[in-house]
Design a protein around this motif. Structure first.
Motif, PDB file in Angstrom:
ATOM      1  N   GLY A   1      41.407  40.028  45.669  1.00 22.10           N
ATOM      2  CA  GLY A   1      40.146  39.753  44.959  1.00 22.10           C
ATOM      3  C   GLY A   1      39.053  39.340  45.924  1.00 22.10           C
TER       4      GLY A   1
ATOM      5  N   SER B   1      36.579  41.040  46.939  1.00 23.50           N
ATOM      6  CA  SER B   1      35.320  41.775  46.781  1.00 23.50           C
ATOM      7  C   SER B   1      34.267  40.965  46.041  1.00 23.50           C
ATOM      8  CB  SER B   1      35.578  43.097  46.031  1.00 23.50           C
ATOM      9  OG  SER B   1      36.086  42.818  44.730  1.00 23.50           O
ATOM     10  N   SER B   2      34.600  39.751  45.609  1.00 21.55           N
ATOM     11  CA  SER B   2      33.652  39.006  44.774  1.00 21.55           C
ATOM     12  C   SER B   2      34.023  37.528  44.722  1.00 21.55           C
ATOM     13  CB  SER B   2      33.702  39.600  43.345  1.00 21.55           C
ATOM     14  OG  SER B   2      32.891  38.869  42.462  1.00 21.55           O
TER      15      SER B   2
ATOM     16  N   ILE C   1      35.191  33.893  44.355  1.00 23.40           N
ATOM     17  CA  ILE C   1      36.045  32.955  45.094  1.00 23.40           C
ATOM     18  C   ILE C   1      36.765  33.656  46.244  1.00 23.40           C
ATOM     19  CG2 ILE C   1      38.127  31.522  44.889  1.00 23.40           C
ATOM     20  CD1 ILE C   1      37.149  30.845  42.005  1.00 23.40           C
TER      21      ILE C   1
ATOM     22  N   ARG D   1      39.962  46.424  44.426  1.00 15.85           N
ATOM     23  CA  ARG D   1      39.756  47.826  44.073  1.00 15.85           C
ATOM     24  C   ARG D   1      38.456  48.317  44.702  1.00 15.85           C
ATOM     25  NH1 ARG D   1      39.986  46.933  37.773  1.00 15.85           N
ATOM     26  NH2 ARG D   1      38.686  45.259  38.587  1.00 15.85           N
ATOM     27  N   ARG D   2      37.394  47.518  44.614  1.00 19.03           N
ATOM     28  CA  ARG D   2      36.103  47.923  45.184  1.00 19.03           C
ATOM     29  C   ARG D   2      36.057  47.526  46.664  1.00 19.03           C
ATOM     30  NH1 ARG D   2      32.416  44.374  41.859  1.00 19.03           N
ATOM     31  NH2 ARG D   2      34.329  43.162  41.868  1.00 19.03           N
TER      32      ARG D   2
ATOM     33  N   LEU E   1      46.031  45.770  41.272  1.00 17.40           N
ATOM     34  CA  LEU E   1      47.238  45.019  40.889  1.00 17.40           C
ATOM     35  C   LEU E   1      47.878  45.530  39.604  1.00 17.40           C
ATOM     36  CD1 LEU E   1      46.050  41.435  41.878  1.00 17.40           C
ATOM     37  CD2 LEU E   1      47.993  42.664  42.866  1.00 17.40           C
TER      38      LEU E   1
ATOM     39  N   ASN F   1      44.451  35.550  44.693  1.00 16.00           N
ATOM     40  CA  ASN F   1      43.240  35.083  44.013  1.00 16.00           C
ATOM     41  C   ASN F   1      42.756  36.033  42.922  1.00 16.00           C
ATOM     42  OD1 ASN F   1      40.333  33.889  43.865  1.00 16.00           O
ATOM     43  ND2 ASN F   1      40.044  36.002  44.541  1.00 16.00           N
TER      44      ASN F   1
ATOM     45  N   TYR G   1      44.145  34.681  28.520  1.00 19.03           N
ATOM     46  CA  TYR G   1      43.793  34.166  29.858  1.00 19.03           C
ATOM     47  C   TYR G   1      44.561  32.876  30.125  1.00 19.03           C
ATOM     48  CZ  TYR G   1      41.170  32.307  33.802  1.00 19.03           C
ATOM     49  OH  TYR G   1      40.830  31.799  35.034  1.00 19.03           O
TER      50      TYR G   1
ATOM     51  N   LYS H   1      47.487  31.974  32.972  1.00 15.79           N
ATOM     52  CA  LYS H   1      47.332  30.930  33.997  1.00 15.79           C
ATOM     53  C   LYS H   1      48.359  29.813  33.805  1.00 15.79           C
ATOM     54  CE  LYS H   1      43.879  32.652  36.433  1.00 15.79           C
ATOM     55  NZ  LYS H   1      44.052  33.094  37.827  1.00 15.79           N
TER      56      LYS H   1
ATOM     57  N   GLY I   1      37.430  24.671  38.617  1.00 15.96           N
ATOM     58  CA  GLY I   1      36.746  24.433  37.343  1.00 15.96           C
ATOM     59  C   GLY I   1      35.789  25.583  37.073  1.00 15.96           C
TER      60      GLY I   1
ATOM     61  N   ILE J   1      33.053  27.934  38.121  1.00 10.11           N
ATOM     62  CA  ILE J   1      32.547  28.412  39.409  1.00 10.11           C
ATOM     63  C   ILE J   1      31.628  29.616  39.162  1.00 10.11           C
ATOM     64  CG2 ILE J   1      33.206  29.107  41.754  1.00 10.11           C
ATOM     65  CD1 ILE J   1      34.513  26.419  40.833  1.00 10.11           C
TER      66      ILE J   1
ATOM     67  N   THR K   1      30.619  32.865  39.609  1.00 15.01           N
ATOM     68  CA  THR K   1      31.125  34.128  40.167  1.00 15.01           C
ATOM     69  C   THR K   1      30.893  35.232  39.134  1.00 15.01           C
ATOM     70  OG1 THR K   1      33.302  33.920  39.176  1.00 15.01           O
ATOM     71  CG2 THR K   1      33.005  32.828  41.292  1.00 15.01           C
ATOM     72  N   GLY K   2      31.577  36.354  39.299  1.00 15.46           N
ATOM     73  CA  GLY K   2      31.482  37.424  38.318  1.00 15.46           C
ATOM     74  C   GLY K   2      32.333  37.180  37.077  1.00 15.46           C
TER      75      GLY K   2
ATOM     76  N   TYR L   1      27.579  28.195  32.824  1.00 14.09           N
ATOM     77  CA  TYR L   1      27.448  29.154  33.932  1.00 14.09           C
ATOM     78  C   TYR L   1      25.974  29.450  34.219  1.00 14.09           C
ATOM     79  CZ  TYR L   1      32.435  30.334  34.086  1.00 14.09           C
ATOM     80  OH  TYR L   1      33.797  30.299  34.251  1.00 14.09           O
TER      81      TYR L   1
HETATM   82  N1  NAP Z   1      34.875  31.555  38.118  1.00 17.38           N
HETATM   83  C1  NAP Z   1      35.513  30.577  37.521  1.00 17.38           C
HETATM   84  O1  NAP Z   1      34.879  29.755  36.822  1.00 17.38           O
HETATM   85  C2  NAP Z   1      37.001  30.448  37.684  1.00 17.38           C
HETATM   86  C3  NAP Z   1      37.578  29.251  37.237  1.00 17.38           C
HETATM   87  C4  NAP Z   1      38.957  29.081  37.385  1.00 17.38           C
HETATM   88  C5  NAP Z   1      39.725  30.086  37.968  1.00 17.38           C
HETATM   89  N2  NAP Z   1      39.144  31.240  38.383  1.00 17.38           N
HETATM   90  C6  NAP Z   1      40.028  32.251  38.986  1.00 17.38           C
HETATM   91  O2  NAP Z   1      39.513  32.612  40.251  1.00 17.38           O
HETATM   92  C7  NAP Z   1      39.988  33.925  40.595  1.00 17.38           C
HETATM   93  C8  NAP Z   1      38.834  34.737  41.165  1.00 17.38           C
HETATM   94  O3  NAP Z   1      37.883  34.972  40.136  1.00 17.38           O
HETATM   95  P1  NAP Z   1      36.304  34.847  40.379  1.00 17.38           P
HETATM   96  O4  NAP Z   1      35.837  33.716  39.558  1.00 17.38           O
HETATM   97  O5  NAP Z   1      35.977  34.896  41.803  1.00 17.38           O
HETATM   98  O6  NAP Z   1      35.831  36.171  39.600  1.00 17.38           O
HETATM   99  P2  NAP Z   1      35.178  37.540  40.115  1.00 17.38           P
HETATM  100  O7  NAP Z   1      33.939  37.232  40.881  1.00 17.38           O
HETATM  101  O8  NAP Z   1      35.061  38.369  38.894  1.00 17.38           O
HETATM  102  O9  NAP Z   1      36.272  38.135  41.104  1.00 17.38           O
HETATM  103  C9  NAP Z   1      37.481  38.655  40.624  1.00 17.38           C
HETATM  104  C10 NAP Z   1      38.185  39.407  41.747  1.00 17.38           C
HETATM  105  O10 NAP Z   1      39.449  39.890  41.253  1.00 17.38           O
HETATM  106  C11 NAP Z   1      39.572  41.258  41.625  1.00 17.38           C
HETATM  107  N3  NAP Z   1      40.360  42.017  40.646  1.00 17.38           N
HETATM  108  C12 NAP Z   1      40.178  42.090  39.313  1.00 17.38           C
HETATM  109  N4  NAP Z   1      41.042  42.940  38.764  1.00 17.38           N
HETATM  110  C13 NAP Z   1      41.799  43.432  39.782  1.00 17.38           C
HETATM  111  C14 NAP Z   1      42.856  44.376  39.865  1.00 17.38           C
HETATM  112  N5  NAP Z   1      43.316  45.050  38.798  1.00 17.38           N
HETATM  113  N6  NAP Z   1      43.405  44.625  41.087  1.00 17.38           N
HETATM  114  C15 NAP Z   1      42.951  44.008  42.188  1.00 17.38           C
HETATM  115  N7  NAP Z   1      41.938  43.118  42.176  1.00 17.38           N
HETATM  116  C16 NAP Z   1      41.372  42.833  40.983  1.00 17.38           C
HETATM  117  C17 NAP Z   1      38.141  41.784  41.678  1.00 17.38           C
HETATM  118  O11 NAP Z   1      38.053  42.876  42.569  1.00 17.38           O
HETATM  119  P3  NAP Z   1      37.810  44.416  42.135  1.00 17.38           P
HETATM  120  O12 NAP Z   1      37.119  44.406  40.807  1.00 17.38           O
HETATM  121  O13 NAP Z   1      36.985  44.964  43.252  1.00 17.38           O
HETATM  122  O14 NAP Z   1      39.188  44.967  42.113  1.00 17.38           O
HETATM  123  C18 NAP Z   1      37.381  40.606  42.238  1.00 17.38           C
HETATM  124  O15 NAP Z   1      37.387  40.632  43.651  1.00 17.38           O
HETATM  125  C19 NAP Z   1      40.604  34.504  39.318  1.00 17.38           C
HETATM  126  O16 NAP Z   1      42.015  34.422  39.407  1.00 17.38           O
HETATM  127  C20 NAP Z   1      40.083  33.561  38.232  1.00 17.38           C
HETATM  128  O17 NAP Z   1      40.944  33.490  37.131  1.00 17.38           O
HETATM  129  C21 NAP Z   1      37.793  31.435  38.244  1.00 17.38           C
END
Ligand code: NAP
Length: 281
Positions: free
Chosen positions: A15, A17-18, A20, A40-41, A60, A87, A152, A156, A183, A185, A187-188, A221
Motif C-alpha cells: 500500500g 502508493s498512497s 500511510i 496496484r498503482r 492482494l 499496510n 471493515y 481489523k 486513529g 488519518i 489519506t485516501g 476528515y
Molecule cells: N486513514 C485512516 O484514518 C486509517 C485509520 C486506521 C487504519 N488505517 C489503515 O491504514 C492502512 C492504509 O490506508 P490509508 O489510510 O493510507 O488509505 P489509502 O490512502 O486509501 O491507501 C490504501 C493503500 O492500500 C493499497 N491497496 C488497496 N487495495 C489493494 C489491493 N487489492 N492490493 C494491493 N494494495 C491495495 C492502495 O494501493 P493501490 O490502490 O495502488 O493498490 C493504497 O496504497 C489500511 O490498512 C487502513 O485500514 C487507516
C-alpha cells in the motif's frame, strides 16, 4: 538484519502508493532502509523512486500477483527482508443487510487473507535467518466499532487476533510482530469508502444512519482534524528500528480517547457515544 547486497536493511511496504504506506516508505528511506513499495498503482510511487524506492506491482486479491511479487523479491533481495510492513487495506462500508457477501469476502481478501498469503510466503526465509520484523497496520477500528462498518471492523479485529497469535508463534525465531493502530488519518481512506457506502445504504432503511456516518466522517476528515500520514509513517519507522519494539502502537487523532472509552467504560457506554455521534443529524 537482512541487507540488500550487503548494504542497507530491506523493507517491503504494501500500500505504498498512497497515505500511510507512502509516508512509511519515505520514513524508512530516511532511516537508511532500502525500501520496496508495493501496490496496484505504480504511478503515485514515482516521486519516491528518485529517492531510492523500488516499486513492485501487487494486488492482494490475486494469489498469482502475490506469488509473482514474492518470486521477484527472491531474485532481487537474496538476503531476504528485514522488515515487512503489511499496510495495504481499505474500508468496505455499508449495512450488514445490504452489503453483498462478495464485497465482504473481498474486504477480508485485502485486509487479512492477501496479507496472510504474503506473510506466509516470506516467513520461511525470515525464520531460517533467525531475524525479521512484521509490522501489521491495523486500526483503532481493530478494537472499537462503528455502525455500517461491520466488515471493515471485522477484518481489523481479525487482524489483531491473528497478529497476537503470530507474535507468540515467532517469539522463538527472533522475529518480532508489531501492530499499529492508527486513529483518524488524512489519506485516501475516506474517499474510497464514500461512494460504495452511498450506493449500498444511502437510500432505504439505513439512509439516516448513512447520512449521519458520512457527516461524522466529513467532520473528522474534511475539517482536517485528522492527523497527517507522516505521523504514522514515523511511528512505523520507529517500530521497525527500535531495539525493543512495543507490541502495539496507538497513533493519531481520536485513537487514544476512543480506545480508553471502549476499554474502561465498556460496550453500553461505547455504543451510546457512537450512536449519539452518528445519529445526530
Ligand atoms: N486513514 C485512516 O484514518 C486509517 C485509520 C486506521 C487504519 N488505517 C489503515 O491504514 C492502512 C492504509 O490506508 P490509508 O489510510 O493510507 O488509505 P489509502 O490512502 O486509501 O491507501 C490504501 C493503500 O492500500 C493499497 N491497496 C488497496 N487495495 C489493494 C489491493 N487489492 N492490493 C494491493 N494494495 C491495495 C492502495 O494501493 P493501490 O490502490 O495502488 O493498490 C493504497 O496504497 C489500511 O490498512 C487502513 O485500514 C487507516
Amino acid at each position: 538484519m537482512a541487507t540488500s547486497a550487503g548494504s542497507s536493511p530491506v523493507a517491503l511496504v504494501t500500500g505504498a502508493s498512497s497515505g500511510i504506506g507512502l509516508a512509511a516508505a519515505q520514513a524508512l528511506l530516511d532511516r537508511g532502509f532500502t525500501v520496496i513499495g508495493a501496490a496496484r498503482r505504480q504511478e503515485p510511487m514515482a516521486p519516491l523512486v528518485s529517492a531510492g524506492l523500488r516499486p513492485l506491482a501487487l494486488d492482494l486479491t490475486d494469489p498469482a500477483s502475490i506469488a509473482a511479487a514474492v518470486a521477484w523479491l527472491g531474485q532481487e533481495v537474496p538476503g531476504g527482508l528485514a522488515v515487512l510492513v503489511n499496510n495495504a487495506g481499505y474500508g468496505a462500508y455499508g449495512s450488514v443487510e445490504e452489503t453483498p457477501l462478495a464485497e465482504a469476502r473481498r474486504q477480508f481478501e485485502v485486509n487479512l487473507f492477501g496479507l496472510a498469503d504474503l506473510t506466509q510466503r516470506l516467513l520461511p526465509a525470515m525464520r531460517q535467518r533467525g531475524s525479521g520484523r512484521i509490522i501489521n497496520v491495523s486500526s483503532m477500528g481493530g478494537r472499537i466499532y462503528a455502525p455500517l462498518g461491520a466488515w471493515y471492523h471485522a477484518s481489523k479485529h481479525a487482524l489483531e487476533g491473528w497478529s497476537d497469535c503470530l507474535r507468540l508463534e515467532l517469539a522463538d525465531f527472533g522475529i518480532r510482530v508489531v501492530v499499529v493502530q492508527p486513529g483518524i488519518i488524512r489519506t485516501g481512506f475516506a474517499d474510497t469508502m464514500h461512494e460504495p457506502l452511498l450506493q449500498r445504504s444511502g437510500s432505504g432503511p439505513y439512509a439516516a444512519l448513512t447520512r449521519g456516518l458520512l457527516a461524522g466522517f466529513a467532520d473528522i476528515y474534511d475539517a482536517r482534524r485528522g492527523s497527517p500520514p507522516e505521523l504514522v509513517g514515523r511511528t512505523i519507522a520507529e517500530a521497525a528500528t527500535s531495539s525493543r519494539p512495543r507490541t502495539r502502537y496507538v497513533v493519531g487523532y481520536l485513537a487514544r480517547p476512543l480506545l480508553l472509552v471502549r476499554n474502561l467504560l465498556g460496550d453500553r457506554v461505547y455504543d451510546a457515544v457512537s450512536l449519539a455521534n452518528f445519529r445526530r443529524r
